[in-house]
Design a protein around this motif. Structure first.
Motif, PDB file in Angstrom:
ATOM      1  N   GLU A  51       0.790  -1.224   0.000  1.00 15.11           N
ATOM      2  CA  GLU A  51       0.000   0.000   0.000  1.00 15.11           C
ATOM      3  C   GLU A  51       0.832   1.289   0.000  1.00 15.11           C
ATOM      4  O   GLU A  51       0.322   2.336  -0.404  1.00 15.11           O
ATOM      5  CB  GLU A  51      -0.914   0.015   1.237  1.00 15.11           C
ATOM      6  CG  GLU A  51      -1.962  -1.059   1.251  1.00 15.11           C
ATOM      7  CD  GLU A  51      -3.067  -0.790   0.233  1.00 15.11           C
ATOM      8  OE1 GLU A  51      -3.483   0.367   0.069  1.00 15.11           O
ATOM      9  OE2 GLU A  51      -3.497  -1.760  -0.412  1.00 15.11           O
ATOM     10  N   ARG A  52       2.049   1.253   0.444  1.00 18.05           N
ATOM     11  CA  ARG A  52       2.761   2.493   0.745  1.00 18.05           C
ATOM     12  C   ARG A  52       2.992   3.368  -0.484  1.00 18.05           C
ATOM     13  O   ARG A  52       2.885   4.597  -0.411  1.00 18.05           O
ATOM     14  CB  ARG A  52       4.098   2.168   1.399  1.00 18.05           C
ATOM     15  CG  ARG A  52       4.927   3.381   1.770  1.00 18.05           C
ATOM     16  CD  ARG A  52       6.048   3.022   2.687  1.00 18.05           C
ATOM     17  NE  ARG A  52       6.785   1.855   2.224  1.00 18.05           N
ATOM     18  CZ  ARG A  52       7.653   1.191   2.988  1.00 18.05           C
ATOM     19  NH1 ARG A  52       7.860   1.586   4.230  1.00 18.05           N
ATOM     20  NH2 ARG A  52       8.296   0.152   2.502  1.00 18.05           N
ATOM     21  N   GLU A  53       3.300   2.780  -1.616  1.00 16.52           N
ATOM     22  CA  GLU A  53       3.654   3.556  -2.806  1.00 16.52           C
ATOM     23  C   GLU A  53       2.456   3.886  -3.689  1.00 16.52           C
ATOM     24  O   GLU A  53       2.617   4.474  -4.753  1.00 16.52           O
ATOM     25  CB  GLU A  53       4.686   2.775  -3.636  1.00 16.52           C
ATOM     26  CG  GLU A  53       5.956   2.423  -2.873  1.00 16.52           C
ATOM     27  CD  GLU A  53       6.721   3.659  -2.425  1.00 16.52           C
ATOM     28  OE1 GLU A  53       6.592   4.721  -3.083  1.00 16.52           O
ATOM     29  OE2 GLU A  53       7.452   3.568  -1.415  1.00 16.52           O
ATOM     30  N   VAL A  54       1.247   3.518  -3.272  1.00 17.57           N
ATOM     31  CA  VAL A  54       0.058   3.744  -4.092  1.00 17.57           C
ATOM     32  C   VAL A  54      -0.484   5.153  -3.842  1.00 17.57           C
ATOM     33  O   VAL A  54      -0.480   5.645  -2.704  1.00 17.57           O
ATOM     34  CB  VAL A  54      -1.011   2.673  -3.784  1.00 17.57           C
ATOM     35  CG1 VAL A  54      -2.276   2.920  -4.596  1.00 17.57           C
ATOM     36  CG2 VAL A  54      -0.466   1.291  -4.087  1.00 17.57           C
ATOM     37  N   GLU A  55      -0.982   5.777  -4.878  1.00 19.31           N
ATOM     38  CA  GLU A  55      -1.563   7.110  -4.732  1.00 19.31           C
ATOM     39  C   GLU A  55      -2.855   7.030  -3.919  1.00 19.31           C
ATOM     40  O   GLU A  55      -3.713   6.185  -4.172  1.00 19.31           O
ATOM     41  CB  GLU A  55      -1.852   7.695  -6.119  1.00 19.31           C
ATOM     42  CG  GLU A  55      -2.387   9.120  -6.075  1.00 19.31           C
ATOM     43  CD  GLU A  55      -2.644   9.670  -7.456  1.00 19.31           C
ATOM     44  OE1 GLU A  55      -3.168  10.793  -7.550  1.00 19.31           O
ATOM     45  OE2 GLU A  55      -2.333   8.970  -8.450  1.00 19.31           O
ATOM     46  N   GLY A  56      -2.976   7.902  -2.948  1.00 18.37           N
ATOM     47  CA  GLY A  56      -4.141   7.912  -2.084  1.00 18.37           C
ATOM     48  C   GLY A  56      -4.125   6.831  -1.022  1.00 18.37           C
ATOM     49  O   GLY A  56      -5.166   6.521  -0.430  1.00 18.37           O
ATOM     50  N   ALA A  57      -2.966   6.256  -0.775  1.00 16.93           N
ATOM     51  CA  ALA A  57      -2.863   5.177   0.219  1.00 16.93           C
ATOM     52  C   ALA A  57      -3.105   5.723   1.622  1.00 16.93           C
ATOM     53  O   ALA A  57      -2.696   6.844   1.971  1.00 16.93           O
ATOM     54  CB  ALA A  57      -1.485   4.527   0.141  1.00 16.93           C
ATOM     55  N   GLN A  58      -3.778   4.937   2.435  1.00 15.39           N
ATOM     56  CA  GLN A  58      -4.044   5.293   3.828  1.00 15.39           C
ATOM     57  C   GLN A  58      -3.071   4.631   4.799  1.00 15.39           C
ATOM     58  O   GLN A  58      -2.939   5.064   5.932  1.00 15.39           O
ATOM     59  CB  GLN A  58      -5.487   4.892   4.193  1.00 15.39           C
ATOM     60  CG  GLN A  58      -6.541   5.570   3.343  1.00 15.39           C
ATOM     61  CD  GLN A  58      -7.947   5.126   3.711  1.00 15.39           C
ATOM     62  OE1 GLN A  58      -8.153   4.379   4.662  1.00 15.39           O
ATOM     63  NE2 GLN A  58      -8.925   5.583   2.942  1.00 15.39           N
ATOM     64  N   THR A  77       0.630   4.068   5.367  1.00  9.95           N
ATOM     65  CA  THR A  77       1.896   4.567   4.836  1.00  9.95           C
ATOM     66  C   THR A  77       3.084   4.318   5.755  1.00  9.95           C
ATOM     67  O   THR A  77       4.209   4.593   5.374  1.00  9.95           O
ATOM     68  CB  THR A  77       1.788   6.081   4.580  1.00  9.95           C
ATOM     69  OG1 THR A  77       1.399   6.741   5.797  1.00  9.95           O
ATOM     70  CG2 THR A  77       0.753   6.362   3.495  1.00  9.95           C
ATOM     71  N   GLN A 116      -6.138  -0.048  -0.476  1.00 11.42           N
ATOM     72  CA  GLN A 116      -6.575   0.495  -1.749  1.00 11.42           C
ATOM     73  C   GLN A 116      -6.206  -0.386  -2.936  1.00 11.42           C
ATOM     74  O   GLN A 116      -6.733  -0.186  -4.026  1.00 11.42           O
ATOM     75  CB  GLN A 116      -5.944   1.889  -1.952  1.00 11.42           C
ATOM     76  CG  GLN A 116      -6.251   2.869  -0.834  1.00 11.42           C
ATOM     77  CD  GLN A 116      -7.722   3.182  -0.712  1.00 11.42           C
ATOM     78  OE1 GLN A 116      -8.409   3.381  -1.728  1.00 11.42           O
ATOM     79  NE2 GLN A 116      -8.233   3.246   0.504  1.00 11.42           N
ATOM     80  N   THR A 117      -5.334  -1.336  -2.731  1.00  6.59           N
ATOM     81  CA  THR A 117      -4.880  -2.192  -3.829  1.00  6.59           C
ATOM     82  C   THR A 117      -5.521  -3.574  -3.736  1.00  6.59           C
ATOM     83  O   THR A 117      -6.011  -3.983  -2.672  1.00  6.59           O
ATOM     84  CB  THR A 117      -3.355  -2.344  -3.791  1.00  6.59           C
ATOM     85  OG1 THR A 117      -2.975  -3.012  -2.588  1.00  6.59           O
ATOM     86  CG2 THR A 117      -2.673  -0.977  -3.848  1.00  6.59           C
TER      87      THR A 117
END
Length: 285
Positions: A154-161, A163, A187-188
């Motif tokens: 999740e960390r590198e995804v845009e809009g990730a919660q 982090t 989110q992924t």
């Protein structure tokens, strides 16, 4: 990886050569699982590692995967001709860890199994305590691996919660406890698969913990009732003994103050040996 953390339960199921191999490889596989955990967690917790360190971690991951696959193949062969199908059926997690890359972090579960086995061999404890150690260790490892996996996804995804590791650990605890606040949501697709796997594992763990607690309470109540019954039985036995003593004392007192049975029989024999009283005729007036 054995299906049971207790060697005495496992030895009776499989050939001796398989049991000997598992005992001999427990500690090496423990070291491999620990090395895998370190190599898996380092790039996730420290994303700014130099390139050589990231490459070394990747090589360790591949090496551990190959060695675990070789261990599974050897154990499958040692299971014997008539037991290999049952071996695959009894060890599904081992096969999943070898075939599915997403499940490879579950290799750290091997660490818990080895620790519990060593603990069960050298500690004289009840089966419930061993099971408690096993469940606690498995739960901690699942939470740790889930946190690392979801953070990596999740960390590198845009809009990730999610982090950082703190958010990931909080999300794992909330998800595993079936609370589900919804403040952190993957989110992924990979994160959602990890969430689904964590929820399924958590349902089983919650059931195990609930069953263990229920069994513990039932055993405690049964032990208390058994102890109360023992006290009541002891009290009844004490009263019966006291009553018997009182009856014996009364019997002794009655026999000692009255006529003895021998004396009474002697008097009867003596009276029976005397001649009858002569009848004296009346004198005429």
């Amino acid at each position: 990886m054995p299906t049971s953390p207790f060697p005495r339960e496992r030895d009776a199921l499989w050939p001796e050569q398989l049991t000997a191999w598992e005992r001999a490889t427990n500690m090496p596989l423990f070291v491999l699982a620990f090395a895998f955990l370190a190599a898996y967690a380092a790039p996730i917790l420290y994303p700014d590692l130099p390139g050589w360190a990231a490459t070394a971690s990747q090589l360790v991951n591949y090496a551990v995967w190959v060695l675990f696959g070789a261990d599974y193949a050897i154990r499958l062969w040692l299971a014997g001709k008539g037991h290999r199908v049952r071996f695959v059926y009894k060890h599904p997690l081992d096969l999943i860890m070898v075939l599915i890359p997403l499940a490879r972090p579950l290799r750290v579960v091997r660490m818990v199994l080895v620790l519990v086995e060593v603990f069960s061999r050298h500690a004289r404890t009840s089966l419930r305590i061993k099971a408690g150690v096993y469940i606690t260790g498995i739960t901690a490892m699942i939470l740790l691996v889930s946190s690392l996996a979801v953070l990596d996804a999740e960390r590198e995804v845009e809009g990730a919660q999610i982090t950082d590791f703190g958010d990931a650990l909080w999300w794992s605890v909330v998800t595993a406890s079936t609370v589900g606040y919804g403040d952190l949501v993957p989110q992924t697709g990979t994160g959602q698969v990890i969430a689904a796997m964590l929820m399924f594992c958590a349902i089983g763990l919650v059931g195990l913990v609930s069953g263990s607690l229920a069994s513990w309470f039932v055993d405690r109540v049964s032990a208390a009732e058994e102890q109360a019954e023992r006290r009541e039985s002891a009290e009844l036995s004490r009263r019966l003994t006291a009553l018997e003593q009182q009856v014996a004392e009364i019997h002794t007192a009655v026999v000692g103050n009255g006529s003895s049975p021998e004396k009474s029989n002697g008097d009867k024999d003596a009276s029976a040996s005397l001649p009858p009283n002569p009848v004296v005729p009346k004198q005429p007036g």
